[in-house]
Design a protein around this motif. Structure first.
Motif, short mmCIF file in Angstrom:
data_model
loop_
_atom_site.label_atom_id
_atom_site.label_comp_id
_atom_site.label_asym_id
_atom_site.label_seq_id
_atom_site.Cartn_x
_atom_site.Cartn_y
_atom_site.Cartn_z
N LEU A 125 3.52 -3.89 3.32
CA LEU A 125 4.64 -3.05 2.93
C LEU A 125 4.11 -1.67 2.61
N ILE A 126 4.65 -0.66 3.30
CA ILE A 126 4.22 0.72 3.12
C ILE A 126 5.44 1.63 3.12
N PRO A 127 5.30 2.85 2.57
CA PRO A 127 6.42 3.78 2.61
C PRO A 127 6.76 4.20 4.04
N ALA A 128 8.03 4.45 4.27
CA ALA A 128 8.48 4.95 5.57
C ALA A 128 8.59 6.46 5.49
N VAL A 129 8.28 7.11 6.59
CA VAL A 129 8.43 8.56 6.65
C VAL A 129 9.92 8.91 6.70
N GLU A 130 10.70 8.16 7.49
CA GLU A 130 12.11 8.48 7.65
C GLU A 130 13.02 7.29 7.37
N GLN A 131 12.87 6.22 8.14
CA GLN A 131 13.80 5.09 8.01
C GLN A 131 13.04 3.77 8.03
N LYS A 132 13.74 2.71 7.63
CA LYS A 132 13.13 1.38 7.60
C LYS A 132 12.74 0.97 9.01
N LEU A 168 -0.60 -15.02 -1.50
CA LEU A 168 -1.29 -14.03 -2.32
C LEU A 168 -0.57 -12.70 -2.19
N ILE A 169 -0.50 -11.96 -3.28
CA ILE A 169 0.04 -10.59 -3.27
C ILE A 169 -1.13 -9.67 -3.59
N SER A 170 -1.27 -8.62 -2.82
CA SER A 170 -2.32 -7.63 -3.07
C SER A 170 -1.68 -6.25 -3.11
N SER A 171 -1.73 -5.61 -4.27
CA SER A 171 -1.17 -4.27 -4.44
C SER A 171 -2.33 -3.28 -4.51
N GLN A 172 -2.35 -2.37 -3.55
CA GLN A 172 -3.48 -1.46 -3.39
C GLN A 172 -3.17 -0.06 -3.90
N HIS A 173 -4.24 0.64 -4.22
CA HIS A 173 -4.20 2.09 -4.44
C HIS A 173 -3.41 2.47 -5.68
N PRO A 207 5.08 3.10 -12.06
CA PRO A 207 4.45 1.78 -11.87
C PRO A 207 5.28 0.77 -11.09
N GLY A 208 6.13 1.24 -10.19
CA GLY A 208 7.00 0.33 -9.46
C GLY A 208 6.27 -0.71 -8.64
N ILE A 209 5.20 -0.32 -7.96
CA ILE A 209 4.47 -1.28 -7.13
C ILE A 209 3.85 -2.36 -7.99
N ALA A 210 3.14 -1.95 -9.03
CA ALA A 210 2.45 -2.92 -9.89
C ALA A 210 3.43 -3.85 -10.60
N LEU A 211 4.52 -3.30 -11.14
CA LEU A 211 5.47 -4.13 -11.87
C LEU A 211 6.24 -5.06 -10.94
N SER A 212 6.65 -4.55 -9.79
CA SER A 212 7.41 -5.39 -8.85
C SER A 212 6.56 -6.56 -8.36
N CYS A 262 0.84 -1.19 0.00
CA CYS A 262 0.00 0.00 0.00
C CYS A 262 0.88 1.25 0.00
N PRO A 263 0.46 2.31 -0.68
CA PRO A 263 1.26 3.54 -0.69
C PRO A 263 1.10 4.38 0.58
#
Length: 143
Positions: free
Chosen positions: A35-42, A88-93, A102-107, A3-4
């Motif tokens: 898996l989501i974006p981090a604001v600062e670090q992993k 299962l993989i689920s790519s949202q949003h 398209p990094g999320i969709a292609l990956s 998710c983004p």
């Protein structure tokens, strides 16, 4: 699930949708890696049956680094799939900025094909978004 955004970073209709999915799946005894974006670090932390992976390389709004970030996401997904059984993989949003990058969709699709894992790509969109932008997706030579 990829998710983004995710609370508390953002609260919207889409984040409510996948927050509810995660909660309901957890109630049914299903383990989820989010898996989501981090604001600062992993950061990787467990919340019951949910493991949240906050990744700084998932900043797909930054068009300058989207090829590099897409490769990092794919490498992380491959590493995670070696450690855990992925059913299962689920790519949202996947709309506006994430379709144009398209990094999320292609990956997730490349991992899905490589490992023979079902992949769900979900598009959440606004009623007034211009669908013509979809014709200008720069996906050639991403990998």
């Amino acid at each position: 699930m990829i998710c983004p955004t995710y609370p508390p970073q953002e609260i919207s209709g889409a984040t409510r949708y996948y927050t509810d999915i995660v909660r309901k799946l957890g109630e049914k005894g299903i383990y989820i890696d989010l898996l989501i974006p981090a604001v600062e670090q992993k950061e990787v932390r467990k919340e019951g049956r949910l493991t949240v992976h906050r990744m700084p390389f998932m900043d797909f709004k930054n068009k300058k680094n989207f090829k590099k970030n897409s490769r990092k996401l794919l490498a992380y997904l491959k590493s995670l799939s070696k450690k855990k059984k992925v059913d299962l993989i689920s790519s949202q949003h996947l709309y506006s900025w994430s379709i144009l990058n398209p990094g999320i969709a292609l990956s997730s699709t490349l991992l899905s094909i490589n490992k023979n894992i079902p992949n769900i790509l979900t598009i959440h969109t606004e009623p007034n978004e211009d669908p013509e932008n979809i014709n200008n997706i720069p996906i050639i030579n991403l990998f």
